[in-house]
Structure formats: structure tokens, C-alpha cells
Motif scaffolding. Sequence first.
Motif, PDB file in Angstrom:
ATOM      1  N   ALA A 197       5.089  10.638  -8.473  1.00  0.00           N
ATOM      2  CA  ALA A 197       5.999  10.171  -7.427  1.00  0.00           C
ATOM      3  C   ALA A 197       7.119  11.170  -7.131  1.00  0.00           C
ATOM      4  O   ALA A 197       7.469  11.380  -5.969  1.00  0.00           O
ATOM      5  CB  ALA A 197       6.584   8.820  -7.824  1.00  0.00           C
ATOM      6  N   ALA A 198       7.684  11.791  -8.157  1.00  0.00           N
ATOM      7  CA  ALA A 198       8.823  12.703  -7.949  1.00  0.00           C
ATOM      8  C   ALA A 198       8.456  13.897  -7.073  1.00  0.00           C
ATOM      9  O   ALA A 198       9.168  14.192  -6.110  1.00  0.00           O
ATOM     10  CB  ALA A 198       9.400  13.156  -9.287  1.00  0.00           C
ATOM     11  N   PRO A 199       7.359  14.614  -7.350  1.00  0.00           N
ATOM     12  CA  PRO A 199       7.010  15.728  -6.453  1.00  0.00           C
ATOM     13  C   PRO A 199       6.657  15.254  -5.038  1.00  0.00           C
ATOM     14  O   PRO A 199       6.922  15.950  -4.063  1.00  0.00           O
ATOM     15  CB  PRO A 199       5.794  16.380  -7.118  1.00  0.00           C
ATOM     16  CG  PRO A 199       5.809  15.921  -8.520  1.00  0.00           C
ATOM     17  CD  PRO A 199       6.505  14.588  -8.528  1.00  0.00           C
ATOM     18  N   THR A 200       6.085  14.064  -4.937  1.00  0.00           N
ATOM     19  CA  THR A 200       5.742  13.544  -3.617  1.00  0.00           C
ATOM     20  C   THR A 200       7.008  13.282  -2.806  1.00  0.00           C
ATOM     21  O   THR A 200       7.131  13.731  -1.661  1.00  0.00           O
ATOM     22  CB  THR A 200       4.901  12.261  -3.745  1.00  0.00           C
ATOM     23  OG1 THR A 200       3.724  12.550  -4.506  1.00  0.00           O
ATOM     24  CG2 THR A 200       4.501  11.735  -2.379  1.00  0.00           C
ATOM     25  N   ALA A 201       7.981  12.583  -3.395  1.00  0.00           N
ATOM     26  CA  ALA A 201       9.235  12.276  -2.698  1.00  0.00           C
ATOM     27  C   ALA A 201       9.986  13.557  -2.346  1.00  0.00           C
ATOM     28  O   ALA A 201      10.487  13.715  -1.228  1.00  0.00           O
ATOM     29  CB  ALA A 201      10.106  11.369  -3.559  1.00  0.00           C
ATOM     30  N   ASN A 205      10.503   3.426  -7.002  1.00  0.00           N
ATOM     31  CA  ASN A 205       9.709   2.474  -6.214  1.00  0.00           C
ATOM     32  C   ASN A 205       8.254   2.913  -6.126  1.00  0.00           C
ATOM     33  O   ASN A 205       7.347   2.091  -6.249  1.00  0.00           O
ATOM     34  CB  ASN A 205      10.279   2.318  -4.799  1.00  0.00           C
ATOM     35  CG  ASN A 205      11.575   1.551  -4.783  1.00  0.00           C
ATOM     36  OD1 ASN A 205      11.936   0.889  -5.747  1.00  0.00           O
ATOM     37  ND2 ASN A 205      12.302   1.651  -3.684  1.00  0.00           N
ATOM     38  N   LEU A 206       8.032   4.215  -5.903  1.00  0.00           N
ATOM     39  CA  LEU A 206       6.665   4.728  -5.809  1.00  0.00           C
ATOM     40  C   LEU A 206       5.941   4.633  -7.150  1.00  0.00           C
ATOM     41  O   LEU A 206       4.745   4.386  -7.204  1.00  0.00           O
ATOM     42  CB  LEU A 206       6.668   6.186  -5.349  1.00  0.00           C
ATOM     43  CG  LEU A 206       7.023   6.457  -3.906  1.00  0.00           C
ATOM     44  CD1 LEU A 206       7.133   7.951  -3.660  1.00  0.00           C
ATOM     45  CD2 LEU A 206       5.998   5.836  -2.977  1.00  0.00           C
ATOM     46  N   ASP A 228       0.845  -1.175   0.000  1.00  0.00           N
ATOM     47  CA  ASP A 228       0.000   0.000   0.000  1.00  0.00           C
ATOM     48  C   ASP A 228       0.894   1.242   0.000  1.00  0.00           C
ATOM     49  O   ASP A 228       1.492   1.592   1.005  1.00  0.00           O
ATOM     50  CB  ASP A 228      -0.899  -0.026   1.235  1.00  0.00           C
ATOM     51  CG  ASP A 228      -1.931   1.082   1.217  1.00  0.00           C
ATOM     52  OD1 ASP A 228      -1.661   2.154   0.634  1.00  0.00           O
ATOM     53  OD2 ASP A 228      -3.002   0.885   1.794  1.00  0.00           O
ATOM     54  N   VAL A 229       0.994   1.894  -1.144  1.00  0.00           N
ATOM     55  CA  VAL A 229       1.881   3.039  -1.303  1.00  0.00           C
ATOM     56  C   VAL A 229       1.515   4.162  -0.345  1.00  0.00           C
ATOM     57  O   VAL A 229       2.383   4.758   0.290  1.00  0.00           O
ATOM     58  CB  VAL A 229       1.857   3.538  -2.774  1.00  0.00           C
ATOM     59  CG1 VAL A 229       2.631   4.837  -2.917  1.00  0.00           C
ATOM     60  CG2 VAL A 229       2.417   2.476  -3.686  1.00  0.00           C
TER      61      VAL A 229
END
Length: 195
Positions: free
Chosen positions: A134-138, A121-122, A74-75
Motif C-alpha cells: 500500500a505505501a509504494p502505491t499511495a 486504509n489500503l 473494491d480497493v
Amino acid sequence: MVSRASGPPSAVTAQQILEAAQIEFGEHGLEGSTVRGVAQRAGIDPSLVIRHYGSKNDLFTIAIRLPGDSTEHDVAEHLFDVVDVRLGELPAESRALVRSMLTAPEATAALGDFLNERTANLAHGGGEDAGLRAAPTASSILGLTIARRFLKLDALGEISEEQIEKTVRPWITAAIGDGPPAERRRARQTARCSP
């Protein structure tokens, strides 16, 4: 008191040096830290630092290695756990890495590699635009870490679990395009608290 050892390097001393180095680098960054400072913090002779790790830069490269994340199905839940850690007290290796990321090429490369790996990974199996989400989230989680722990942003200073639940978690959920996780999260927290 500084102890002097002769004979082969011990694993205990190496770990002791590494932990002292992570704290030293976390407080002073690569440029502001010294082998002597690491040795003093570890309670050993400076020659043992060199004997175990070679140089300050070599020790720094090892000290900033971040532990890998376990595989999560679960991401959203995984990201919530990451935010909990980043908004809490930072582990020594994270503090050392973030403090030095703009002044030490080793830290810049290590953090870039780490974020690229987390982004991949995301994004894995998440569709065509998963990498863009994923990039802005990380990188935003990194921004939260910097704002809270290094810049001491007032709004993040005394953030409560309720405020995190109300503001940060929905932002993460929207960013990765996952459904509302509140009931899953509450169930997981209840399970953790159960005997």
C-alpha cells in the motif's frame, strides 16, 4: 472592488475566503502567498481574512485539508478513481498542499498524515505485507500527481483514457495484488453512461 463588512463574520464570506486561499496557495505556495493576495482574490478587505481565520498560517492549515475518501469495497476500483482525479485537474486544496509540501511544515505534516491514513486504509485486511504494497502505491500516485501537474512531464501531458487503461491500471493492480479488473471497470463505465 473591495467590500468592507461590519457585524458578525458570515459563513458565505468564510467559504469565499477559503476558496480564494486554496487557489492562491495552489498557485504560489505558503511562502509566496499573502493575506492581501487572498483578500484581493476573494474581493474583500484583508482584515476579514484575519477576522475569519486568524493568520495566514492558520488559513493555510484549513485550506490544505483534503476531503476524506468514501469507504470502498473494491480497493483496485477505488485506486483507479483516485488516479483519474490525480491525472485530471487537481482540486484547489490538493494543489495548495502539494505545492507547499516541501517548504511548509504544516503541509509536510498534513500530507504525511494523509498518506499514512490512505496507506492504512489500503492495507486494512490485506494480509501480512499489505502495508508494504500500500505505501509504494499511495506514494506513487502522489508522484504521478507531481510529475503531471507541477513538473509537466511530457509523457503524462496528454495521456488518454485508453493509455491509462493500458498502462496505469495494470500497474496499480499488480502493486496491490488484485486480479484483473478490466471487465469490472468496463461494466461500471457502461453503467455510468446508461440512462
